[in-house]
Design a protein around this motif. Sequence first.
Motif, PDB file in Angstrom:
ATOM      1  N   LEU A  50      22.334 -16.108  30.050  1.00  0.00           N
ATOM      2  CA  LEU A  50      22.102 -16.680  31.647  1.00  0.00           C
ATOM      3  C   LEU A  50      23.167 -17.614  32.104  1.00  0.00           C
ATOM      4  N   LEU A  51      23.531 -18.323  31.344  1.00  0.00           N
ATOM      5  CA  LEU A  51      24.716 -19.404  31.921  1.00  0.00           C
ATOM      6  C   LEU A  51      25.835 -18.675  32.162  1.00  0.00           C
ATOM      7  N   HIS A  52      26.241 -17.718  31.395  1.00  0.00           N
ATOM      8  CA  HIS A  52      27.558 -16.973  31.702  1.00  0.00           C
ATOM      9  C   HIS A  52      27.420 -16.253  33.035  1.00  0.00           C
ATOM     10  N   GLU A  53      26.030 -15.396  33.120  1.00  0.00           N
ATOM     11  CA  GLU A  53      26.039 -15.018  34.340  1.00  0.00           C
ATOM     12  C   GLU A  53      25.832 -15.647  35.765  1.00  0.00           C
ATOM     13  N   LEU A  54      25.339 -16.981  35.375  1.00  0.00           N
ATOM     14  CA  LEU A  54      25.097 -17.879  36.309  1.00  0.00           C
ATOM     15  C   LEU A  54      26.350 -18.259  36.839  1.00  0.00           C
ATOM     16  N   GLY A  55      27.357 -18.275  35.850  1.00  0.00           N
ATOM     17  CA  GLY A  55      28.732 -18.560  36.388  1.00  0.00           C
ATOM     18  C   GLY A  55      29.321 -17.791  37.294  1.00  0.00           C
ATOM     19  N   HIS A  56      29.162 -16.329  37.144  1.00  0.00           N
ATOM     20  CA  HIS A  56      29.369 -15.342  37.958  1.00  0.00           C
ATOM     21  C   HIS A  56      28.831 -15.519  39.332  1.00  0.00           C
ATOM     22  N   ALA A  57      27.299 -15.848  39.303  1.00  0.00           N
ATOM     23  CA  ALA A  57      26.452 -16.015  40.644  1.00  0.00           C
ATOM     24  C   ALA A  57      27.226 -17.052  41.305  1.00  0.00           C
ATOM     25  N   CYS A  58      27.524 -18.258  40.599  1.00  0.00           N
ATOM     26  CA  CYS A  58      27.946 -19.375  41.485  1.00  0.00           C
ATOM     27  C   CYS A  58      29.487 -19.328  42.019  1.00  0.00           C
ATOM     28  N   GLN A  59      30.395 -18.433  41.341  1.00  0.00           N
ATOM     29  CA  GLN A  59      31.802 -18.513  41.544  1.00  0.00           C
ATOM     30  C   GLN A  59      32.204 -17.308  42.031  1.00  0.00           C
ATOM     31  N   HIS A  60      31.612 -16.238  41.827  1.00  0.00           N
ATOM     32  CA  HIS A  60      31.966 -14.695  42.190  1.00  0.00           C
ATOM     33  C   HIS A  60      30.953 -13.856  43.297  1.00  0.00           C
ATOM     34  N   HIS A  61      30.148 -14.430  43.854  1.00  0.00           N
ATOM     35  CA  HIS A  61      29.211 -13.791  44.303  1.00  0.00           C
ATOM     36  C   HIS A  61      29.761 -12.694  45.360  1.00  0.00           C
ATOM     37  N   ASP A  62      30.697 -13.493  46.018  1.00  0.00           N
ATOM     38  CA  ASP A  62      31.428 -12.448  47.256  1.00  0.00           C
ATOM     39  C   ASP A  62      32.603 -11.595  46.667  1.00  0.00           C
ATOM     40  N   CYS A  63      32.924 -11.547  45.463  1.00  0.00           N
ATOM     41  CA  CYS A  63      34.294 -11.121  44.977  1.00  0.00           C
ATOM     42  C   CYS A  63      34.248  -9.872  44.285  1.00  0.00           C
ATOM     43  N   ILE A  64      32.928  -9.037  44.256  1.00  0.00           N
ATOM     44  CA  ILE A  64      32.962  -8.008  43.491  1.00  0.00           C
ATOM     45  C   ILE A  64      34.055  -6.982  43.420  1.00  0.00           C
ATOM     46  N   GLU A  65      34.673  -6.627  44.576  1.00  0.00           N
ATOM     47  CA  GLU A  65      35.716  -5.742  44.797  1.00  0.00           C
ATOM     48  C   GLU A  65      36.947  -6.304  43.853  1.00  0.00           C
ATOM     49  N   LEU A  66      37.342  -7.603  44.028  1.00  0.00           N
ATOM     50  CA  LEU A  66      38.336  -8.221  43.281  1.00  0.00           C
ATOM     51  C   LEU A  66      38.035  -8.369  41.643  1.00  0.00           C
ATOM     52  N   TYR A  67      36.824  -8.585  41.390  1.00  0.00           N
ATOM     53  CA  TYR A  67      36.651  -8.299  40.154  1.00  0.00           C
ATOM     54  C   TYR A  67      36.632  -7.094  39.296  1.00  0.00           C
ATOM     55  N   ALA A  69      39.167  -5.202  40.448  1.00  0.00           N
ATOM     56  CA  ALA A  69      40.371  -4.305  40.912  1.00  0.00           C
ATOM     57  C   ALA A  69      41.503  -4.369  39.871  1.00  0.00           C
ATOM     58  N   THR A  70      41.471  -5.096  39.082  1.00  0.00           N
ATOM     59  CA  THR A  70      42.346  -5.249  38.090  1.00  0.00           C
ATOM     60  C   THR A  70      42.179  -5.675  36.864  1.00  0.00           C
ATOM     61  N   ILE A  71      42.568  -5.479  35.660  1.00  0.00           N
ATOM     62  CA  ILE A  71      42.202  -6.159  34.358  1.00  0.00           C
ATOM     63  C   ILE A  71      42.441  -7.453  34.335  1.00  0.00           C
ATOM     64  N   ALA A  72      43.687  -8.055  35.080  1.00  0.00           N
ATOM     65  CA  ALA A  72      43.873  -9.339  35.070  1.00  0.00           C
ATOM     66  C   ALA A  72      42.679 -10.016  35.835  1.00  0.00           C
ATOM     67  N   SER A  73      42.335  -9.566  37.255  1.00  0.00           N
ATOM     68  CA  SER A  73      41.538 -10.312  37.695  1.00  0.00           C
ATOM     69  C   SER A  73      40.019 -10.207  37.074  1.00  0.00           C
ATOM     70  N   HIS A  74      39.599  -9.261  36.468  1.00  0.00           N
ATOM     71  CA  HIS A  74      38.445  -9.225  35.762  1.00  0.00           C
ATOM     72  C   HIS A  74      38.363 -10.081  34.514  1.00  0.00           C
ATOM     73  N   SER A  75      39.662 -10.189  34.019  1.00  0.00           N
ATOM     74  CA  SER A  75      39.812 -11.290  32.642  1.00  0.00           C
ATOM     75  C   SER A  75      39.772 -12.572  33.096  1.00  0.00           C
ATOM     76  N   LYS A  76      40.161 -12.877  34.272  1.00  0.00           N
ATOM     77  CA  LYS A  76      40.051 -14.322  34.915  1.00  0.00           C
ATOM     78  C   LYS A  76      38.596 -14.516  35.239  1.00  0.00           C
ATOM     79  N   PHE A  77      37.671 -13.580  35.942  1.00  0.00           N
ATOM     80  CA  PHE A  77      36.401 -14.107  36.252  1.00  0.00           C
ATOM     81  C   PHE A  77      35.651 -14.176  35.038  1.00  0.00           C
ATOM     82  N   GLU A  78      36.105 -13.393  33.688  1.00  0.00           N
ATOM     83  CA  GLU A  78      35.242 -13.475  32.753  1.00  0.00           C
ATOM     84  C   GLU A  78      35.385 -14.747  31.962  1.00  0.00           C
TER      85      GLU A  78
END
Length: 136
Positions: A50-67, A69-78
């Motif tokens: 839940l905390l991990h996914e809340l991190g995505h909700a807080c920081q990456h809500h409007d960034c699904i395309e970037l998430y 887009a690349t392995i690097a951006s995916h890794s950064k978001f994780e």
Amino acid sequence: MYRRVQDLIDNLHVIIKYSSELEADGAYLPKLNWIIINSKLDEHAQFETLLHELGHACQHHDCIELYNATIASHSKFEYEADKFMISELVEAYISANDIDITQINYVNFILDNDLDSSYIPVLQKVLYTKSRNMNY
């Protein structure tokens, strides 16, 4: 669930759902603003997810395309979501143990929170950042 997390859920208007069909531990679906957690996980693992996914909700809500887009951006978001999770676990740990952040032993923290040792570098970064912020 402690008050800080519930307040965050309320402020983000995120809906928490549980599913035994989920192959991953959890997922954040930004278009629906849902967090889905694998109901087969034990309670502690569900909370960490839940905390991990809340991190995505807080920081990456409007960034699904970037998430995606690349392995690097995916890794950064994780990494950012893991850092958010660890930061929240540190806050809960400090509160539960009535200690100062400088008193946290990262090995004990990892063991007490049943985390994989791969989180040690993230924890060290969080502790370093939080302790520096205390001094200003």
